[in-house]
Design a protein around this motif. Structure first.
Motif, mmCIF file in Angstrom:
data_model
loop_
_atom_site.group_PDB
_atom_site.id
_atom_site.type_symbol
_atom_site.label_atom_id
_atom_site.label_comp_id
_atom_site.label_asym_id
_atom_site.label_seq_id
_atom_site.Cartn_x
_atom_site.Cartn_y
_atom_site.Cartn_z
ATOM 1 N N ARG A 185 11.530 3.310 -12.018
ATOM 2 C CA ARG A 185 10.057 2.931 -11.899
ATOM 3 C C ARG A 185 10.150 1.424 -11.799
ATOM 4 O O ARG A 185 10.867 0.797 -12.245
ATOM 5 C CB ARG A 185 9.208 3.222 -13.298
ATOM 6 C CG ARG A 185 9.099 4.851 -13.447
ATOM 7 C CD ARG A 185 7.913 5.061 -14.309
ATOM 8 N NE ARG A 185 6.717 4.611 -14.016
ATOM 9 C CZ ARG A 185 5.844 3.987 -14.582
ATOM 10 N NH1 ARG A 185 6.318 3.430 -15.925
ATOM 11 N NH2 ARG A 185 4.743 3.556 -14.186
ATOM 12 N N LEU A 186 9.173 1.048 -11.109
ATOM 13 C CA LEU A 186 9.122 -0.548 -10.584
ATOM 14 C C LEU A 186 8.179 -1.307 -11.682
ATOM 15 O O LEU A 186 6.923 -1.499 -11.420
ATOM 16 C CB LEU A 186 8.808 -0.611 -9.328
ATOM 17 C CG LEU A 186 9.484 -0.061 -8.166
ATOM 18 C CD1 LEU A 186 8.920 -0.328 -6.749
ATOM 19 C CD2 LEU A 186 10.857 -0.047 -8.286
ATOM 20 N N VAL A 187 8.716 -1.434 -12.579
ATOM 21 C CA VAL A 187 8.081 -2.082 -13.912
ATOM 22 C C VAL A 187 8.839 -3.419 -14.477
ATOM 23 O O VAL A 187 10.124 -3.462 -13.974
ATOM 24 C CB VAL A 187 7.865 -0.903 -14.940
ATOM 25 C CG1 VAL A 187 6.956 0.079 -14.823
ATOM 26 C CG2 VAL A 187 9.264 -0.370 -15.370
ATOM 27 N N TYR A 188 8.468 -4.126 -15.177
ATOM 28 C CA TYR A 188 8.895 -5.609 -15.432
ATOM 29 C C TYR A 188 10.325 -5.239 -15.899
ATOM 30 O O TYR A 188 11.184 -6.175 -15.719
ATOM 31 C CB TYR A 188 7.907 -6.034 -16.487
ATOM 32 C CG TYR A 188 8.197 -5.617 -17.865
ATOM 33 C CD1 TYR A 188 8.916 -6.358 -18.842
ATOM 34 C CD2 TYR A 188 7.309 -4.600 -18.428
ATOM 35 C CE1 TYR A 188 8.987 -5.960 -20.040
ATOM 36 C CE2 TYR A 188 7.575 -4.268 -19.709
ATOM 37 C CZ TYR A 188 8.451 -4.818 -20.555
ATOM 38 O OH TYR A 188 8.517 -4.374 -21.757
ATOM 39 N N TYR A 189 10.716 -4.295 -16.643
ATOM 40 C CA TYR A 189 11.937 -4.502 -17.373
ATOM 41 C C TYR A 189 13.068 -3.933 -16.887
ATOM 42 O O TYR A 189 14.311 -3.816 -17.128
ATOM 43 C CB TYR A 189 11.874 -3.446 -18.937
ATOM 44 C CG TYR A 189 11.485 -2.215 -18.745
ATOM 45 C CD1 TYR A 189 12.331 -1.210 -18.436
ATOM 46 C CD2 TYR A 189 9.804 -1.734 -19.038
ATOM 47 C CE1 TYR A 189 12.119 0.203 -18.364
ATOM 48 C CE2 TYR A 189 9.792 -0.221 -18.944
ATOM 49 C CZ TYR A 189 10.634 0.504 -18.664
ATOM 50 O OH TYR A 189 10.285 1.760 -18.566
ATOM 51 N N LYS A 190 12.853 -3.594 -15.369
ATOM 52 C CA LYS A 190 13.677 -3.102 -14.628
ATOM 53 C C LYS A 190 14.693 -4.351 -13.804
ATOM 54 O O LYS A 190 15.646 -4.074 -13.356
ATOM 55 C CB LYS A 190 13.494 -2.128 -13.387
ATOM 56 C CG LYS A 190 12.766 -1.022 -13.945
ATOM 57 C CD LYS A 190 13.915 -0.098 -14.652
ATOM 58 C CE LYS A 190 13.506 1.385 -14.973
ATOM 59 N NZ LYS A 190 14.513 2.248 -15.724
ATOM 60 N N GLY A 191 14.171 -5.547 -13.922
ATOM 61 C CA GLY A 191 14.982 -6.818 -13.623
ATOM 62 C C GLY A 191 15.033 -6.625 -11.976
ATOM 63 O O GLY A 191 15.910 -7.214 -11.356
ATOM 64 N N LEU A 192 13.856 -6.166 -11.320
ATOM 65 C CA LEU A 192 13.886 -5.973 -9.928
ATOM 66 C C LEU A 192 13.974 -7.501 -9.352
ATOM 67 O O LEU A 192 14.914 -7.672 -8.402
ATOM 68 C CB LEU A 192 12.784 -5.039 -9.303
ATOM 69 C CG LEU A 192 12.536 -4.934 -7.802
ATOM 70 C CD1 LEU A 192 13.892 -4.565 -7.046
ATOM 71 C CD2 LEU A 192 11.351 -4.219 -7.318
#
Length: 407
Positions: free
Chosen positions: A220-227
């Motif tokens: 999921r494209l959320v803050y904790y993924k480090g995208l």
């Protein structure tokens, strides 16, 4: 059979086709326990307004419906609203009462899950409770502080609290508070689709391979993924980044890619069907797993990549299971959190050091088969139930698998 006669009720947030690591874990564990002879039921929220889609963001009222996932009975409770990550489900009391009335030996809750925690806090005479603690509440500090007493009350009633890895326990105040009842239950997956890919997966792999060096992110494209770290790293390495997933940060991430000048080398793949995902994993040079907070406690997409014979570039999140799942210099390379230069340097090593990617990928597949199979996880869970309930341990441990050829 190992779980013969045991009646297990899982309480989850959502259930596939809803996306997410916890969702896929609940399904995998429920199916695998049922295959070992347990009677398994799942209660969760119905993510879909019209029965379609994978996102569990709230888009309107959904109905309650019951179906079967193979041997697993699944009741998806309709949502009236969602407030501060809590789902308002009017049918919850009645559905829970019906499920308990059918007879339950083990209630297995998956957290964080404030809706179910509050619901269970007021239930008396609850069957033996087991809680899989998938992660601490990291970012929602105010809501987390207000919710903490209710969570602690329920954890105190649990027979066992299951951490996804021993590595996560020292950094979790909640797990430390109940250390005497904490046990590790590493998450696992059904590995056959990765070890023995379908023709459709191989066709998808061939299409992806035309892209040249391919870096993959899944989640999921959320803050904790480090995208954003990944996008910055892409400016320093050749190849294409394929982002598999949906979420609230997509629009901002697209803007960031444009500002960094890598927009033309990023594919926003959204949700991929299983065969297409397997094909992308097989075509990739490596998985980039750039988590930046302990909300990222494990990372099942690492296991998917490892079973596909691919190295993982992950991050050294303190007191997280992420760097334990894929081990530095053994099944991948681990870099500091938020360090785009280090991520890029690790990626270049895979391209420039002869044999490195192949060596790490082979070891990754071996570790996935040995440690992260769904049947191994299910057998371990039934053994933990038996130990806590004072019952005989299951005797039929899963047999070793011959390592499948994926080339």
């Amino acid at each position: 059979m190992a779980g013969a006669g045991l009646r297990v009720l899982h309480l989850g947030k959502f259930y596939p086709p809803a996306s997410g690591g916890m969702e896929s874990h609940v399904q995998t564990l429920a199916r695998a326990q049922a295959a070992l002879g347990a009677q398994v039921e799942v209660l969760c929220a119905n993510h879909a307004v019209d029965g379609q889609g994978t996102s569990h963001e709230f888009h309107g009222r959904s109905p309650t419906r019951e179906d079967w996932d193979g041997l697993v009975r699944v009741t998806r409770l309709g949502r009236l609203a969602s407030v501060a990550r809590m789902d308002v489900m009017p049918d919850l009391p009645r559905a829970l009462s019906r499920a308990l009335g059918r007879g339950v030996d083990v209630v297995h809750l998956h957290t964080p899950n404030p809706t179910w925690v509050l619901a269970l806090d007021v239930v008396r005479g609850l069957p033996p409770l087991f809680i899989t603690h998938h992660s601490d509440v990291i970012r929602q500090k105010v809501a987390g502080a207000l919710f903490k007493p209710f969570e602690a009350l329920l954890y105190a009633r649990a027979r066992r609290v299951l951490a996804t890895s021993e590595a996560y326990v020292p950094g979790s105040p909640l797990l430390r508070a109940f250390r005497s009842k904490v046990r590790a239950l590493p998450l696992g997956l059904e590995l056959a689709p990765y070890l023995q890919p379908s023709n459709a997966a191989r066709e998808a792999e061939a299409r992806w391979r035309a892209e040249g060096p391919l870096w993959l992110m899944v989640g999921r494209l959320v803050y904790y993924k480090g995208l954003f770290t990944a996008l910055e790293a892409l400016t320093r390495v050749p190849g294409r980044l394929v982002v598999v997933g949906q979420g609230p940060l997509e629009a901002e991430a697209r803007r960031r890619a444009r500002a960094l000048g890598v927009e033309g080398r990023v594919t926003w793949a959204g949700y991929l069907p299983p065969d297409a995902l397997v094909g992308a994993l097989r075509a990739a040079t490596a998985l980039w797993f750039c988590g930046n907070a302990r909300s990222e406690a494990y990372g099942l997409s690492q296991v998917e990549a490892m079973a596909s014979g691919k190295p993982v570039l992950n991050t050294a999140i303190p007191h997280s299971g992420v760097p334990w799942v894929s081990l530095h210099e053994q099944t991948g390379l681990t870099v500091p959190v938020g360090d785009a230069a280090a991520l890029a340097a690790a990626a270049r090593r895979l391209l420039e050091e002869p044999g490195l990617a192949q060596r790490l990928g082979h070891a990754a597949r071996e570790r996935a088969v040995a440690e992260f199979r769904h049947d191994v996880m299910a057998w371990r869970s039934l053994s933990l139930y038996a130990e806590a309930l004072g019952r005989p341990a299951p005797v039929a441990a899963p047999t070793a698998l011959r390592l499948a050829e994926t080339a």
